[in-house]
Design a protein around this motif. Sequence first.
Motif, PDB file in Angstrom:
ATOM      1  N   THR A   1       8.251  -0.112 -17.731  1.00 43.87           N
ATOM      2  CA  THR A   1       7.745   0.650 -16.591  1.00 43.87           C
ATOM      3  C   THR A   1       8.900   1.261 -15.803  1.00 43.87           C
ATOM      4  N   HIS A   2       8.861   2.590 -15.674  1.00 38.47           N
ATOM      5  CA  HIS A   2       9.891   3.322 -14.942  1.00 38.47           C
ATOM      6  C   HIS A   2       9.310   3.724 -13.594  1.00 38.47           C
ATOM      7  N   ILE A   3       9.956   3.289 -12.525  1.00 39.12           N
ATOM      8  CA  ILE A   3       9.514   3.732 -11.204  1.00 39.12           C
ATOM      9  C   ILE A   3      10.628   4.528 -10.532  1.00 39.12           C
ATOM     10  N   ARG A   4      10.218   5.480  -9.754  1.00 34.97           N
ATOM     11  CA  ARG A   4      11.141   6.220  -8.890  1.00 34.97           C
ATOM     12  C   ARG A   4      10.764   5.835  -7.467  1.00 34.97           C
ATOM     13  N   LEU A   5      11.651   5.089  -6.826  1.00 33.00           N
ATOM     14  CA  LEU A   5      11.415   4.612  -5.467  1.00 33.00           C
ATOM     15  C   LEU A   5      12.098   5.559  -4.485  1.00 33.00           C
ATOM     16  N   ILE A   6      11.293   6.162  -3.625  1.00 30.83           N
ATOM     17  CA  ILE A   6      11.780   7.136  -2.656  1.00 30.83           C
ATOM     18  C   ILE A   6      11.686   6.506  -1.270  1.00 30.83           C
ATOM     19  N   ALA A   7      12.816   6.369  -0.609  1.00 31.08           N
ATOM     20  CA  ALA A   7      12.845   5.685   0.693  1.00 31.08           C
ATOM     21  C   ALA A   7      13.002   6.661   1.843  1.00 31.08           C
ATOM     22  N   TYR A   8      12.302   6.358   2.920  1.00 31.22           N
ATOM     23  CA  TYR A   8      12.392   7.112   4.168  1.00 31.22           C
ATOM     24  C   TYR A   8      12.605   6.138   5.315  1.00 31.22           C
ATOM     25  N   ARG A   9      13.396   6.552   6.263  1.00 34.36           N
ATOM     26  CA  ARG A   9      13.481   5.813   7.520  1.00 34.36           C
ATOM     27  C   ARG A   9      12.225   6.149   8.318  1.00 34.36           C
ATOM     28  N   ALA A  10      11.729   5.163   9.065  1.00 35.46           N
ATOM     29  CA  ALA A  10      10.512   5.367   9.843  1.00 35.46           C
ATOM     30  C   ALA A  10      10.576   4.535  11.111  1.00 35.46           C
ATOM     31  N   ARG A  11       9.838   4.975  12.102  1.00 29.21           N
ATOM     32  CA  ARG A  11       9.725   4.219  13.352  1.00 29.21           C
ATOM     33  C   ARG A  11       8.376   3.522  13.389  1.00 29.21           C
ATOM     34  N   TYR A  12       8.381   2.268  13.843  1.00 29.28           N
ATOM     35  CA  TYR A  12       7.136   1.542  14.105  1.00 29.28           C
ATOM     36  C   TYR A  12       6.531   2.149  15.357  1.00 29.28           C
ATOM     37  N   MET A  13       5.248   2.530  15.271  1.00 31.36           N
ATOM     38  CA  MET A  13       4.604   3.184  16.406  1.00 31.36           C
ATOM     39  C   MET A  13       3.597   2.264  17.111  1.00 31.36           C
ATOM     40  N   SER A  14       2.665   1.687  16.326  1.00 28.93           N
ATOM     41  CA  SER A  14       1.633   0.856  16.946  1.00 28.93           C
ATOM     42  C   SER A  14       0.915   0.024  15.900  1.00 28.93           C
ATOM     43  N   GLY A  15       0.119  -0.919  16.390  1.00 29.35           N
ATOM     44  CA  GLY A  15      -0.682  -1.766  15.513  1.00 29.35           C
ATOM     45  C   GLY A  15      -0.131  -3.175  15.434  1.00 29.35           C
ATOM     46  N   GLN A  16      -1.039  -4.109  15.177  1.00 30.30           N
ATOM     47  CA  GLN A  16      -0.685  -5.515  14.991  1.00 30.30           C
ATOM     48  C   GLN A  16      -0.639  -5.763  13.493  1.00 30.30           C
ATOM     49  N   ILE A  17       0.471  -6.260  12.980  1.00 25.83           N
ATOM     50  CA  ILE A  17       0.626  -6.444  11.537  1.00 25.83           C
ATOM     51  C   ILE A  17      -0.387  -7.459  11.007  1.00 25.83           C
ATOM     52  N   ALA A  18      -1.150  -7.004   9.987  1.00 31.61           N
ATOM     53  CA  ALA A  18      -2.085  -7.857   9.248  1.00 31.61           C
ATOM     54  C   ALA A  18      -1.773  -7.641   7.771  1.00 31.61           C
ATOM     55  N   LEU A  19      -1.363  -8.696   7.067  1.00 33.63           N
ATOM     56  CA  LEU A  19      -0.874  -8.567   5.698  1.00 33.63           C
ATOM     57  C   LEU A  19      -1.999  -8.530   4.667  1.00 33.63           C
TER      58      LEU A  19
END
Length: 129
Positions: A76-94
């Motif tokens: 399996t070949h994946i191309r992982l593309i990363a971006y910086r991002a800011r947390y804006m809102s929401g309560q983390i639910a996994l």
Amino acid sequence: MIEVAAAIIEDEQGRILIARRKPGKSQAGLWEFPGGKIEQGELAEDCLRRELMEEMQINIAPYAYFGVNDHHYGATHIRLIAYRARYMSGQIALVDHDEYRWITTCDLTEFTFAPADVKFVEMLQHSAS
């Protein structure tokens, strides 16, 4: 090849969000920068907004391209593309993870990351030094 987007999400204190893959998932037990598969015709930034809402119930704002890593997990070949991002809102639910942490770049070495994410860990460590 599968295109996947990863978000390097920062909070107001400059900490980075990482998450551990839960048992039963590929790369279970390893840490990663959260994200997901890019759908056909979807921009990486839009994928990240959608995936983080689906997987963690949070709103993020991707703001800068960070890098790309081509990685092979066996056949399996994946191309992982990363971006910086800011947390804006929401309560983390996994959903796809069993744990998350907000960490500093100095703490990155304390965690075992999925192989495709290691390049971005190294880039973050280099930019911090």
